[in-house]
Design an enzyme around this catalytic site. Structure first.
Site, short mmCIF file in Angstrom:
data_model
loop_
_atom_site.label_atom_id
_atom_site.label_comp_id
_atom_site.label_asym_id
_atom_site.label_seq_id
_atom_site.Cartn_x
_atom_site.Cartn_y
_atom_site.Cartn_z
N GLY A 44 0.77 -1.25 0.00
CA GLY A 44 0.00 0.00 0.00
C GLY A 44 0.80 1.29 0.00
O GLY A 44 0.28 2.34 -0.39
N ASP A 103 0.93 3.01 4.44
CA ASP A 103 -0.19 3.75 3.87
C ASP A 103 -1.14 4.24 4.95
O ASP A 103 -1.53 5.40 4.97
CB ASP A 103 -0.93 2.90 2.82
CG ASP A 103 -1.33 1.51 3.33
OD1 ASP A 103 -1.03 1.18 4.50
OD2 ASP A 103 -1.94 0.76 2.56
N ASP A 106 -4.16 1.76 11.28
CA ASP A 106 -5.53 1.38 11.59
C ASP A 106 -5.56 0.81 13.01
O ASP A 106 -5.57 1.57 13.98
CB ASP A 106 -5.97 0.38 10.51
CG ASP A 106 -7.42 -0.01 10.56
OD1 ASP A 106 -8.26 0.88 10.81
OD2 ASP A 106 -7.73 -1.19 10.35
N THR A 107 -5.50 -0.52 13.16
CA THR A 107 -5.46 -1.08 14.52
C THR A 107 -4.13 -0.76 15.20
O THR A 107 -4.05 -0.80 16.43
CB THR A 107 -5.60 -2.62 14.50
OG1 THR A 107 -4.48 -3.19 13.85
CG2 THR A 107 -6.89 -3.05 13.80
N THR A 110 0.29 -3.42 12.52
CA THR A 110 1.34 -3.52 11.50
C THR A 110 2.54 -2.66 11.86
O THR A 110 3.68 -3.14 11.88
CB THR A 110 0.79 -3.11 10.12
OG1 THR A 110 -0.34 -3.92 9.82
CG2 THR A 110 1.84 -3.27 9.04
N LEU A 111 2.31 -1.38 12.16
CA LEU A 111 3.46 -0.49 12.43
C LEU A 111 4.13 -0.84 13.75
O LEU A 111 5.35 -0.73 13.88
CB LEU A 111 3.03 0.97 12.38
CG LEU A 111 3.02 1.56 10.97
CD1 LEU A 111 2.59 3.03 11.00
CD2 LEU A 111 4.39 1.42 10.29
N LYS A 134 -6.29 6.35 11.37
CA LYS A 134 -7.66 6.20 11.88
C LYS A 134 -7.59 5.90 13.37
O LYS A 134 -7.66 4.74 13.78
CB LYS A 134 -8.34 5.00 11.20
CG LYS A 134 -8.69 5.17 9.75
CD LYS A 134 -9.66 4.05 9.35
CE LYS A 134 -9.18 3.32 8.14
NZ LYS A 134 -10.07 2.21 7.72
N ASP A 162 -5.69 -0.38 -1.74
CA ASP A 162 -6.55 -1.23 -2.56
C ASP A 162 -7.80 -1.70 -1.84
O ASP A 162 -7.88 -1.64 -0.60
CB ASP A 162 -5.78 -2.48 -2.99
CG ASP A 162 -5.60 -3.46 -1.84
OD1 ASP A 162 -5.18 -3.02 -0.75
OD2 ASP A 162 -5.92 -4.66 -2.01
N ARG A 168 -5.60 0.75 -6.68
CA ARG A 168 -4.34 1.34 -6.22
C ARG A 168 -3.92 2.50 -7.11
O ARG A 168 -3.24 3.42 -6.68
CB ARG A 168 -3.22 0.29 -6.22
CG ARG A 168 -3.40 -0.83 -5.21
CD ARG A 168 -2.10 -1.61 -5.05
NE ARG A 168 -2.29 -2.90 -4.39
CZ ARG A 168 -2.29 -3.08 -3.07
NH1 ARG A 168 -2.14 -2.05 -2.26
NH2 ARG A 168 -2.46 -4.27 -2.55
P1 5GP Z 1 -3.21 -2.13 11.07
O1 5GP Z 1 -2.21 -3.22 11.32
O2 5GP Z 1 -2.83 -0.77 11.58
O3 5GP Z 1 -4.59 -2.53 11.49
O4 5GP Z 1 -3.39 -2.14 9.54
C1 5GP Z 1 -2.84 -1.38 8.68
C2 5GP Z 1 -3.09 -2.01 7.33
O5 5GP Z 1 -4.46 -2.37 7.13
C3 5GP Z 1 -2.79 -1.00 6.28
O6 5GP Z 1 -1.42 -1.01 5.93
C4 5GP Z 1 -3.71 -1.44 5.17
O7 5GP Z 1 -3.05 -2.46 4.44
C5 5GP Z 1 -4.90 -2.01 5.85
N1 5GP Z 1 -6.00 -1.02 5.97
C6 5GP Z 1 -6.50 -0.50 7.10
N2 5GP Z 1 -7.49 0.38 6.84
C7 5GP Z 1 -7.60 0.42 5.49
C8 5GP Z 1 -8.44 1.18 4.59
O8 5GP Z 1 -9.29 2.00 4.96
N3 5GP Z 1 -8.25 0.94 3.27
C9 5GP Z 1 -7.32 0.06 2.79
N4 5GP Z 1 -7.23 -0.08 1.48
N5 5GP Z 1 -6.51 -0.65 3.61
C10 5GP Z 1 -6.65 -0.47 4.94
MG MG Z 2 -0.51 -2.20 4.57
#
Ligand code: 5GP
Ligand code: MG
Length: 180
Positions: A44, A103, A106-107, A110-111, A134, A162, A168
């Site tokens: 992403g 990109d 969210d939760t 990942t980072l 978010k 995506d 994308r």
């Molecule tokens: P986390 O581990 O912070 O929950 O997730 C981050 C990953 O979830 C992002 O890198 C992305 O791949 C995916 N993701 C979370 N929210 C969105 C969204 O609104 N749109 C898209 N396309 N991917 C998201």
């Molecule tokens: Mg990602």
């Protein structure tokens, strides 16, 4: 793939361009390390990272660049709890100052995983940058050092992001509306 449509433009290409410029202005002073490595989280981040590094060049910052592919189990629009390294960084990161570029935050899993992983590989410092944040969705406490835009809990695509592999290439960021 659920029935859906892409309508509302959340950030136009021009808005993104202006924000990237301002963001790099903020990060440039903190990025003067001779040993700076930008690591994009695939897939992403690829467009965001490409724009970031060209703006860093204009502001006289010259990092090395690498990528890693991280996956959370599950598919669709929900990430599951576990993150794994699908493809690790190729370059030696021990002793370097890393800026991880993703990109969207969210939760936070990942980072937060990426940060721990790179520190375990011996990075001297690890900072993080997300185009979108978010905060309402966080399930592990995590704050990025640099954020492009803070958004509400909407699923977004475009500018590298995506839905099931699609959209994308869209040059702006748009919300996805799911039918039913
Ligand atoms: P986390 O581990 O912070 O929950 O997730 C981050 C990953 O979830 C992002 O890198 C992305 O791949 C995916 N993701 C979370 N929210 C969105 C969204 O609104 N749109 C898209 N396309 N991917 C998201
Ligand atoms: Mg990602």
């Amino acid at each position: 793939m659920k029935a859906h449509h892409i309508e509302e433009v959340l950030f136009s290409a021009d808005q993104i361009e202006a924000r990237v410029r301002a963001l790099v202005h903020d990060m440039a002073e903190g990025c003067r390390s001779e040993n700076l490595v930008l690591i994009g989280v695939l897939r992403g981040s690829f467009i965001f990272l490409a724009d970031l590094v060209r703006e860093l060049y204009r502001q006289d910052v010259h990092p090395r660049i690498d990528f890693m592919t991280l996956e959370s189990y599950g598919s669709g629009t929900e990430s599951s709890g576990t993150v794994r390294v699908a493809k690790d960084v190729g370059m030696e990161v021990a002793g370097t100052d890393v800026l991880v570029v993703d990109d969207i935050l969210d939760t936070g899993r990942t980072l937060s995983f990426a940060r721990q992983h790179l520190l375990a590989l011996g990075a001297r410092t690890v900072r993080t940058c997300a185009l979108l944040d978010k905060p309402a969705r966080r399930s592990v406490p995590f704050q990025a050092d640099y954020v492009g835009f803070t958004i509400e809990d909407r699923f977004v695509v475009g500018y590298g992001l995506d839905y099931d592999g699609r959209y994308r290439e869209v040059p702006h960021i748009a919300c996805v509306t799911f039918a039913g």
